[in-house]
Design an enzyme around this catalytic site. Structure first.
Site, short mmCIF file in Angstrom:
data_model
loop_
_atom_site.label_atom_id
_atom_site.label_comp_id
_atom_site.label_asym_id
_atom_site.label_seq_id
_atom_site.Cartn_x
_atom_site.Cartn_y
_atom_site.Cartn_z
N GLU A 251 92.49 37.42 21.74
CA GLU A 251 92.63 36.56 22.91
C GLU A 251 92.91 37.42 24.14
O GLU A 251 94.07 37.77 24.40
CB GLU A 251 93.80 35.60 22.71
CG GLU A 251 93.62 34.66 21.54
CD GLU A 251 94.42 33.37 21.75
OE1 GLU A 251 93.80 32.32 21.71
OE2 GLU A 251 95.63 33.44 21.97
N SER B 105 89.81 30.30 26.80
CA SER B 105 88.90 29.38 27.50
C SER B 105 87.63 29.09 26.72
O SER B 105 86.56 28.90 27.31
CB SER B 105 88.59 29.92 28.90
OG SER B 105 89.77 29.99 29.67
N GLU C 254 101.52 34.32 25.19
CA GLU C 254 102.59 33.65 25.93
C GLU C 254 103.95 34.00 25.35
O GLU C 254 104.95 34.06 26.06
CB GLU C 254 102.34 32.13 25.94
CG GLU C 254 101.17 31.78 26.86
CD GLU C 254 100.40 30.52 26.48
OE1 GLU C 254 100.89 29.72 25.67
OE2 GLU C 254 99.28 30.36 27.01
N GLY D 167 93.59 30.10 29.29
CA GLY D 167 93.95 29.04 30.23
C GLY D 167 93.43 29.26 31.64
O GLY D 167 93.85 28.59 32.58
N ASN E 145 95.31 25.12 19.36
CA ASN E 145 96.70 25.47 19.71
C ASN E 145 97.15 24.49 20.78
O ASN E 145 96.72 24.58 21.93
CB ASN E 145 96.75 26.91 20.24
CG ASN E 145 98.12 27.26 20.80
OD1 ASN E 145 99.10 26.56 20.54
ND2 ASN E 145 98.19 28.35 21.57
N TRP E 146 98.00 23.56 20.38
CA TRP E 146 98.41 22.51 21.32
C TRP E 146 99.41 23.02 22.35
O TRP E 146 99.71 22.33 23.31
CB TRP E 146 99.04 21.34 20.56
CG TRP E 146 98.06 20.50 19.77
CD1 TRP E 146 96.72 20.74 19.60
CD2 TRP E 146 98.35 19.29 19.07
NE1 TRP E 146 96.17 19.73 18.83
CE2 TRP E 146 97.14 18.84 18.48
CE3 TRP E 146 99.50 18.54 18.85
CZ2 TRP E 146 97.07 17.68 17.71
CZ3 TRP E 146 99.44 17.38 18.09
CH2 TRP E 146 98.23 16.96 17.53
N LYS E 147 99.97 24.20 22.11
CA LYS E 147 101.03 24.74 22.98
C LYS E 147 102.15 23.68 23.11
O LYS E 147 102.36 22.91 22.19
CB LYS E 147 100.47 25.16 24.33
CG LYS E 147 99.22 26.02 24.21
CD LYS E 147 98.92 26.76 25.48
CE LYS E 147 97.55 27.40 25.37
NZ LYS E 147 97.38 28.49 26.30
N HIS F 28 101.33 35.29 19.96
CA HIS F 28 100.52 34.72 21.05
C HIS F 28 100.95 35.39 22.36
O HIS F 28 102.13 35.69 22.55
CB HIS F 28 100.74 33.20 21.12
CG HIS F 28 99.77 32.52 22.04
ND1 HIS F 28 99.92 32.54 23.41
CD2 HIS F 28 98.62 31.83 21.80
CE1 HIS F 28 98.91 31.89 23.97
NE2 HIS F 28 98.10 31.46 23.01
C1 PEP Z 1 95.35 29.80 23.55
O1 PEP Z 1 96.37 29.38 24.04
O2 PEP Z 1 95.42 30.35 22.44
C2 PEP Z 1 94.09 29.62 24.26
C3 PEP Z 1 93.04 30.25 23.83
O3 PEP Z 1 94.10 28.78 25.36
P1 PEP Z 1 92.83 28.28 26.21
O4 PEP Z 1 91.76 27.90 25.22
O5 PEP Z 1 93.34 27.14 26.99
O6 PEP Z 1 92.40 29.44 27.05
#
Ligand code: PEP
Length: 252
Positions: A168, A212, A99, A174, A10-12, A97
């Site tokens: 998640e 993470s 976010e 993050g 997931n590049w966000k 997600h």
């Molecule tokens: C995500 O945004 O879906 C995610 C898992 O981010 P990160 O791996 O940076 O925690």
């Protein structure tokens, strides 16, 4: 049943024309050297769909998007429809997600409607669920993820067999803080039971862990019986890390 592992980046809201080309070139080169034992996808920002589609043509990496409108078409300024994503060869799309839930007020019913729209256009929704730290500390983890997934299952009915789910924990995204393999497995097992109970055909939908996940912890998480893959944020932007995560599926 042995399910094929699935690693999705997931590049966000990161990237750029030059950076995307360099990242995918490095990942592509690495994959040619290691022949991945899993499916691999990248979920990229909307403006780069055309570029990334071209860069991925003929290769093993599948194209993904990060969000979609819940509406089919019309006066919804700024939104992108599932039909548009399909035209660009998108195979997977994140919905719900954390976010988006947190910063854009996406409620469970909206997430479910988005998943439904995607399926109409042959795109696999990757339905994201997860509890906040406060909810975990209050012992509400199972109830929260069951509510989030339940809304999607109720709307989709037998189509639930065509989704993927990403667990998640919000406190792990993050932050560098990862759920332990045991914590993640426990939630995944509960999600698997919920899926199977709602629709027998949904018992084997891919269940990804996200939060993470990195080159150092991926193998232990991916070795859990109900963890079928990973949704990777930060580490998906670094080719060596992403490749190591993909490589850790070889021994599973
Ligand atoms: C995500 O945004 O879906 C995610 C898992 O981010 P990160 O791996 O940076 O925690």
């Amino acid at each position: 049943m042995k399910r094929q592992k699935f690693i999705a980046g997931n590049w966000k809201m990161n990237g750029g024309l030059q950076a995307n080309a360099e990242l995918l070139s490095a990942i592509g080169e690495g994959l040619r050297a290691q022949a991945p034992a899993c499916r691999v996808a990248v979920a990229v920002p909307m403006p780069y769909l055309a570029q990334v589609r071209q860069l991925l043509a003929g290769g093993a990496i599948e194209l993904g998007a990060q969000d979609v409108s819940r509406h089919e078409k019309g006066a919804f300024t700024g939104e992108t429809s599932a039909a548009m994503l399909a035209e660009f060869g998108v195979r997977h799309c994140l919905v719900g997600h954390s976010e988006r839930r947190q910063y854009h007020g996406e409620a469970d019913a909206v997430v479910a409607a988005k998943a439904q729209r995607l399926l109409v256009h042959g795109i696999t929704p990757i339905v994201c669920v997860g509890e906040t730290l406060g909810e975990r500390e209050a012992g509400q983890t199972d109830a929260v993820v069951a509510r989030q997934l339940g809304a999607v299952l109720a709307l989709l009915g037998s189509d639930a067999a065509r989704i993927a789910v990403a667990y998640e924990p919000v406190w792990a995204i993050g932050t560098g803080r990862t759920a332990t393999p045991e914590q993640a497995q426990q939630v995944h097992a509960a999600l698997r039971a919920q899926l199977a109970g709602a629709q027998p055909g949904a018992a084997n939908v891919p269940l990804l862990y996200g939060g993470s996940m990195n080159a150092a912890n991926a193998a232990d998480l991916l070795a859990q019986p109900d963890i079928d893959g990973g949704l990777i944020g930060g580490a998906a932007l670094k080719a060596p890390d992403f490749l190591k995560i993909i490589g850790s599926t070889h021994d599973l």
